[in-house]
Design a protein around this motif. Structure first.
Motif, short mmCIF file in Angstrom:
data_model
loop_
_atom_site.label_atom_id
_atom_site.label_comp_id
_atom_site.label_asym_id
_atom_site.label_seq_id
_atom_site.Cartn_x
_atom_site.Cartn_y
_atom_site.Cartn_z
N GLU A 187 -4.29 2.39 -15.41
CA GLU A 187 -6.26 1.64 -14.43
C GLU A 187 -6.64 2.48 -13.81
OE1 GLU A 187 -5.08 -0.06 -9.96
OE2 GLU A 187 -3.14 1.07 -11.00
N TYR A 192 -10.79 0.57 -6.55
CA TYR A 192 -10.49 -0.19 -4.84
C TYR A 192 -11.17 0.56 -3.58
CZ TYR A 192 -9.71 -3.93 -8.36
OH TYR A 192 -8.93 -5.05 -9.34
N TYR A 194 -5.19 1.98 -7.25
CA TYR A 194 -4.51 0.75 -6.21
C TYR A 194 -3.02 0.07 -6.59
CZ TYR A 194 -5.19 -3.25 -2.77
OH TYR A 194 -4.43 -3.80 -1.96
N TYR A 195 -3.16 -0.25 -7.75
CA TYR A 195 -2.48 -1.90 -7.79
C TYR A 195 -0.63 -0.80 -7.76
CZ TYR A 195 -5.49 -5.34 -8.33
OH TYR A 195 -6.38 -6.15 -8.28
N ASN A 196 -1.12 0.35 -8.70
CA ASN A 196 0.30 1.30 -9.14
C ASN A 196 1.23 1.15 -8.00
OD1 ASN A 196 1.01 0.86 -11.53
ND2 ASN A 196 -0.31 2.10 -12.22
N SER A 231 2.52 -2.05 -4.69
CA SER A 231 3.50 -2.44 -6.34
C SER A 231 4.78 -1.60 -5.58
CB SER A 231 3.28 -1.98 -7.76
OG SER A 231 3.33 -1.33 -8.19
#
Length: 190
Positions: free
Chosen positions: A28, A33, A40-42, A45
């Motif tokens: 990523e 962001y 961010y997504y890790n 999640s």
């Protein structure tokens, strides 16, 4: 008075806590962001840990009352894994990496201690308490070695994963052989 040893220790400690001091960087893009969140997504999640673990604790309460209350400890450990994983993916710090990986190792150890089938205990293990002691000693040694050589934890996790997969395979074979009389062998139905 100038203390180079103390100064060197201080610099190493700052490096451990520093953003992006980890040797691991996932695919990523970092700080895309947010200026404070590296991945961010890790990071986001990991919310599943905070939702599923309390739900599991509630749903497994009758099982825990019947078998062992250590099941609740497993659920609390899931929350701790989530916290440390958030910290790691938010900062990509070396300390975050170590905390994330070590809590994963320990939650696997707790799962082993609770659910490992007795029929697969080594011959020198007499009961579940002896097995728990062996798992605790092995996990403690792996934890200490991780601070000496951090890649040791990755090897310990991989070895444990292969062993878990092997045990699942053995249990599925045992289940298949014990349930073969219930399996339909009529070729017209298949």
């Amino acid at each position: 008075m100038h203390l180079p040893l103390l100064e060197n220790f201080s610099q190493r400690m700052e490096g451990i806590f520093a953003y992006q001091s980890s040797e691991v960087d996932w695919c990523e893009q970092n700080f895309q962001y947010s200026d404070q969140v590296a991945e961010y997504y890790n990071t986001v999640s990991n919310a599943g840990f905070f939702i599923c673990a309390p739900l599991m604790m509630y749903l497994l309460h009758p099982y825990a009352q019947e078998r062992t209350l250590a099941v609740h400890f497993f659920c609390v450990m899931l929350i701790i894994v989530g916290l440390f994983s958030v910290y790691f993916h938010m900062t990509l710090s070396y300390l975050g990496q170590m905390l994330d990986e070590l809590t994963i190792l320990w939650i696997i150890s707790v799962a082993y201690a609770i659910w490992f089938p007795r029929c697969h205990f080594p011959s020198f293990i007499k009961n579940r308490n002896h097995f728990i002691t062996m798992v605790f000693i092995t996990s403690s040694m792996s934890t200490l070695l991780s601070f000496v050589k951090p890649t040791m934890n990755a090897y310990a996790l991989n070895c444990t994963t292969f062993h878990v997969l092997y045990m699942i395979m053995l249990e599925l074979k045992k289940l298949r052989s014990s349930c073969s009389k219930f399996v339909c062998t009529n070729p017209r139905i298949h």
